[in-house]
Design a protein around this motif. Structure first.
Motif, short mmCIF file in Angstrom:
data_model
loop_
_atom_site.label_atom_id
_atom_site.label_comp_id
_atom_site.label_asym_id
_atom_site.label_seq_id
_atom_site.Cartn_x
_atom_site.Cartn_y
_atom_site.Cartn_z
N LEU A 166 0.85 -1.19 0.00
CA LEU A 166 0.00 0.00 0.00
C LEU A 166 0.89 1.24 0.00
O LEU A 166 1.73 1.40 0.90
CB LEU A 166 -0.92 0.01 1.22
CG LEU A 166 -1.89 -1.17 1.33
CD1 LEU A 166 -2.69 -1.08 2.62
CD2 LEU A 166 -2.83 -1.22 0.13
N VAL A 167 0.69 2.09 -0.99
CA VAL A 167 1.56 3.27 -1.14
C VAL A 167 0.73 4.55 -1.14
O VAL A 167 -0.45 4.56 -1.47
CB VAL A 167 2.37 3.18 -2.46
CG1 VAL A 167 3.32 2.01 -2.41
CG2 VAL A 167 1.44 3.06 -3.67
N THR A 202 -6.03 -1.63 7.17
CA THR A 202 -4.58 -1.58 7.27
C THR A 202 -4.09 -0.16 7.53
O THR A 202 -3.17 0.06 8.33
CB THR A 202 -3.94 -2.13 5.98
OG1 THR A 202 -4.42 -3.46 5.73
CG2 THR A 202 -2.43 -2.17 6.09
N MET A 203 -4.70 0.82 6.85
CA MET A 203 -4.35 2.22 7.08
C MET A 203 -4.61 2.62 8.52
O MET A 203 -3.76 3.26 9.17
CB MET A 203 -5.17 3.12 6.14
CG MET A 203 -4.76 3.06 4.69
SD MET A 203 -5.95 3.91 3.61
CE MET A 203 -5.92 5.58 4.26
N GLN A 204 -5.77 2.26 9.04
CA GLN A 204 -6.14 2.66 10.39
C GLN A 204 -5.21 2.03 11.43
O GLN A 204 -4.87 2.66 12.44
CB GLN A 204 -7.59 2.29 10.67
CG GLN A 204 -8.59 3.17 9.92
CD GLN A 204 -10.04 2.73 10.12
OE1 GLN A 204 -10.32 1.53 10.19
NE2 GLN A 204 -10.94 3.68 10.21
N VAL A 239 -3.21 3.50 -1.54
CA VAL A 239 -3.86 2.47 -2.35
C VAL A 239 -2.90 1.32 -2.60
O VAL A 239 -1.69 1.43 -2.40
CB VAL A 239 -4.34 3.04 -3.71
CG1 VAL A 239 -5.35 4.15 -3.52
CG2 VAL A 239 -3.15 3.54 -4.53
N SER A 240 -3.45 0.21 -3.06
CA SER A 240 -2.62 -0.93 -3.42
C SER A 240 -1.80 -0.60 -4.67
O SER A 240 -2.33 -0.09 -5.66
CB SER A 240 -3.49 -2.16 -3.69
OG SER A 240 -2.71 -3.22 -4.19
N LEU A 241 -0.51 -0.89 -4.60
CA LEU A 241 0.37 -0.65 -5.76
C LEU A 241 -0.14 -1.39 -6.99
O LEU A 241 -0.04 -0.90 -8.12
CB LEU A 241 1.78 -1.11 -5.41
CG LEU A 241 2.84 -0.99 -6.51
CD1 LEU A 241 3.03 0.47 -6.92
CD2 LEU A 241 4.16 -1.60 -6.06
N LEU A 242 -0.73 -2.58 -6.79
CA LEU A 242 -1.23 -3.37 -7.91
C LEU A 242 -2.27 -2.62 -8.73
O LEU A 242 -2.38 -2.82 -9.93
CB LEU A 242 -1.85 -4.67 -7.39
CG LEU A 242 -0.90 -5.72 -6.82
CD1 LEU A 242 -1.69 -6.80 -6.11
CD2 LEU A 242 -0.04 -6.30 -7.92
N SER A 243 -3.02 -1.77 -8.06
CA SER A 243 -4.15 -1.12 -8.72
C SER A 243 -3.75 0.11 -9.54
O SER A 243 -4.58 0.66 -10.26
CB SER A 243 -5.19 -0.70 -7.67
OG SER A 243 -4.71 0.36 -6.86
N LEU A 261 5.98 3.69 5.05
CA LEU A 261 5.34 3.18 3.84
C LEU A 261 6.40 2.58 2.91
O LEU A 261 7.55 3.02 2.94
CB LEU A 261 4.57 4.29 3.12
CG LEU A 261 3.10 4.46 3.50
CD1 LEU A 261 3.00 4.91 4.94
CD2 LEU A 261 2.40 5.43 2.58
N PRO A 262 6.06 1.60 2.08
CA PRO A 262 4.70 1.10 1.89
C PRO A 262 4.24 0.22 3.06
O PRO A 262 5.05 -0.43 3.72
CB PRO A 262 4.82 0.27 0.61
CG PRO A 262 6.23 -0.21 0.61
CD PRO A 262 7.02 0.93 1.18
N LEU A 263 2.93 0.24 3.31
CA LEU A 263 2.34 -0.69 4.26
C LEU A 263 2.23 -2.04 3.56
O LEU A 263 2.03 -2.10 2.35
CB LEU A 263 0.95 -0.21 4.69
CG LEU A 263 0.86 1.20 5.27
CD1 LEU A 263 -0.58 1.54 5.59
CD2 LEU A 263 1.72 1.31 6.51
#
Length: 309
Positions: A166-167, A202-204, A239-243, A261-263
């Protein structure tokens, strides 16, 4: 009583969709044709199966009981077909998978080779939010679910597939300056996913651990909506790097380095521990376990070359 399997299929599909029109579209029928099949099925009972109030379709209590029996009959019929195929040496049957929305960037790559290997397998793939995905799993409506956050209230088995990064991203036009600490989150307006989202969870957890009270600008219910809002420079988001692979290649988004980060979370295929897996489900589980490293190498190795800092 002389109903047909087709009438059972039409009736159950109408009940599932709560709409004759939607059911007709799903079955590739005209709406009048679906209505006729429903009427012919209803004519064999002297107790109403359904009723129309206003323009809304409702199922009666009797209709719900018939629906359950009809589903059992259709499932048994499918089992006969699958058993026949199995005796001919062909793997066939339904594979039902529910996927959280961001997982749509992951699951197809694990399905492609499997479906080519077993062309008789019928795939039912539902992409939804985390709450719905877990509910489907809990009610045993699917064989597997793809998530990053496992439900704590269910006894499940897990097969880890790959890391999820997550970036923090911003529009290329955004003049935000990265900071070495985490104070950046106290000043920039963040766009959040809706409550219940795995990304938001995950952010929280990260913000709680770092004792950060982020500035939330707005909440959106899909990853695509968030990406478009960030591209339009409405705010930034995690957001997810994949997306965002395409948006990075097209120079529409940029990754903002920030401490912590990244998470990282893990994409995993989960299923109920006490569930008896069908031959198709067992074959898929074995395929994914044996091929996940190859799939990662072929489709996701670009992640290893991405600069986060």
């Amino acid at each position: 009583m002389n109903f047909t399997l087709h009438q059972l299929k039409v009736f159950t599909t109408i009940v599932e969709n709560k709409s004759i029109t939607k059911a007709a579209n799903e079955l590739n029928m005209t709406q009048p044709a679906a209505s006729i099949q429903l009427k012919n099925f209803q004519d064999q009972f002297d107790i109403p199966l359904s009723e129309i109030i206003g323009r809304q379709f409702y199922v009666t209590d009797f209709g719900r009981e018939i629906f359950v029996i009809a589903e059992e009959i259709l499932n048994k019929t499918e089992t006969i077909q699958y058993k026949t195929e199995a005796f001919r040496g062909l793997l066939s049957g339904k594979l039902k998978i529910s996927v959280v929305s961001t997982g749509n960037y992951v699951m197809p790559y694990f399905l492609s080779g499997f479906l080519k290997k077993y062309p008789k397998v019928e795939l039912v793939l539902d992409v939804s939010n985390k709450t719905t995905v877990i509910k489907d799993l809990e009610q045993n409506l699917v064989d597997f679910s793809l998530v990053t956050v496992s439900p704590s209230h269910l006894e499940i088995e897990e097969l880890p597939l790959m890391d999820n990064h997550l970036v923090l991203v911003a529009s290329k036009e955004n003049k935000i300056i990265s900071e070495k600490g985490t104070s950046i989150f106290k000043t920039i307006p963040l766009i959040y996913r809706e409550e219940g989202s795995g990304t938001r969870h995950t952010m929280q957890q990260f913000f709680k651990q770092e004792k950060i009270a982020p500035k939330i600008k707005l909440e959106l219910t899909s990853n695509e909506a968030i990406k478009q809002a960030v591209v339009a420079n409405i705010g930034v988001s995690i957001v997810s790097l994949l997306s965002i692979k395409n948006e990075l290649l097209q120079n529409e988004l940029k990754i903002i380095p920030a401490k912590g980060l990244p998470l990282k979370s893990v994409w995993k295929l989960i299923y109920l521990k006490k569930k008896t897996l069908s031959p198709v489900a067992k074959a898929f589980l074995a395929y994914v376990a044996s091929e996940k490293e190859t799939v990662y190498k072929n489709y996701f190795s670009w992640i290893d070359n991405t600069e986060f800092n």
